[in-house]
Design an enzyme around this catalytic site. Structure first.
Site, PDB file in Angstrom:
ATOM      1  N   ASP A  20       0.888   4.652   2.159  1.00 52.04           N
ATOM      2  CA  ASP A  20       0.348   5.353   3.317  1.00 52.04           C
ATOM      3  C   ASP A  20       0.908   6.765   3.333  1.00 52.04           C
ATOM      4  O   ASP A  20       2.121   6.969   3.175  1.00 52.04           O
ATOM      5  CB  ASP A  20       0.726   4.638   4.615  1.00 52.04           C
ATOM      6  CG  ASP A  20       0.197   3.216   4.668  1.00 52.04           C
ATOM      7  OD1 ASP A  20      -1.032   3.050   4.552  1.00 52.04           O
ATOM      8  OD2 ASP A  20       0.995   2.276   4.809  1.00 52.04           O
ATOM      9  N   ASP A  70       0.845  -1.195   0.000  1.00 56.34           N
ATOM     10  CA  ASP A  70       0.000   0.000   0.000  1.00 56.34           C
ATOM     11  C   ASP A  70       0.881   1.246   0.000  1.00 56.34           C
ATOM     12  O   ASP A  70       2.078   1.188   0.288  1.00 56.34           O
ATOM     13  CB  ASP A  70      -0.877   0.050   1.251  1.00 56.34           C
ATOM     14  CG  ASP A  70      -1.813  -1.147   1.371  1.00 56.34           C
ATOM     15  OD1 ASP A  70      -2.034  -1.827   0.349  1.00 56.34           O
ATOM     16  OD2 ASP A  70      -2.319  -1.381   2.480  1.00 56.34           O
TER      17      ASP A  70
END
Length: 209
Positions: A137, A135
């Site tokens: 972030d 991911d």
């Protein structure tokens, strides 16, 4: 210097990091990540991570042993100023491609923000902690209330990102998920140094709470 959650710290010696429990064998020479927790003035709550997701531990660092400090905002400036340096990594890592695409848009908003999590750690350390499924972030430092239009722009960044994008807003008192706030959940979970609290207005919370 006051360190903030998600900042990355290097120490002058390994024993300046005091992990909770026995020192793990996987501990590598890498930056420590500042955690959100109350601690004595001479200590900084930090987390250590290795090369795998299960290689993480919490502890404390002696504040006087910090010899280098990098913030998420410093990392995104590096990307914005020298994006070509990371182009080859972006071909294999969608999270890096997403950061390269978003960096100029975030800079245009004039916000103090930057990558955290695996991408921030990778940028700061160069260690191979990212995979194609990682991911992206981001943290946005917003001690003053953000305009609803800015909230909308930030929330819309997720629509065309090539990976999962998670944005945390840090008010200085605590952090909360932008998506939870933008989608009108009514109350949001604000993570503070004294624990999580459910609040209707994260900017109304004061340190005494």
């Amino acid at each position: 210097m006051a360190f903030r959650p998600h900042d990355l710290l290097w120490l002058d010696r390994p024993d300046a990091f005091m992990p909770a429990g026995e020192r793990p064998v996987w501990l590598v020479h890498a930056p420590l990540v500042v955690r959100r927790e109350a601690a004595p003035a001479d200590q900084v709550p930090v987390g250590a991570r290795g090369l795998r997701r299960n290689e993480r531990c919490a502890g404390y660092a002696r504040a006087g042993a910090v010899v280098r400090h990098v913030s998420p905002a410093m990392l995104i400036r590096r990307v914005a100023d020298d994006g070509a340096r990371f182009a080859s990594a972006a071909d294999a890592l969608p999270c890096v491609a997403a950061l390269l695409a978003l960096a100029p848009r975030l800079k245009a908003l004039g916000l103090e923000c930057g990558p955290t999590g695996g991408v921030g750690f990778w940028l700061a350390s160069g260690l191979p902690v990212l995979t194609p499924a990682s991911d992206l972030d981001l943290v946005v430092r917003a001690p003053a209330r953000l305009d609803p239009a800015v909230i909308g722009v930030l929330h819309a960044l997720r629509e065309h990102a090539p990976c999962r994008l998670d944005i945390q807003i840090d008010t200085g008192v605590g952090g909360f998920a932008l998506s939870e706030y933008a989608e009108g959940a009514g109350r949001v979970l604000l993570k503070t140094a004294h624990g999580p609290v459910l609040v209707a207005d994260p900017w109304a919370v004061r340190e005494a709470a």
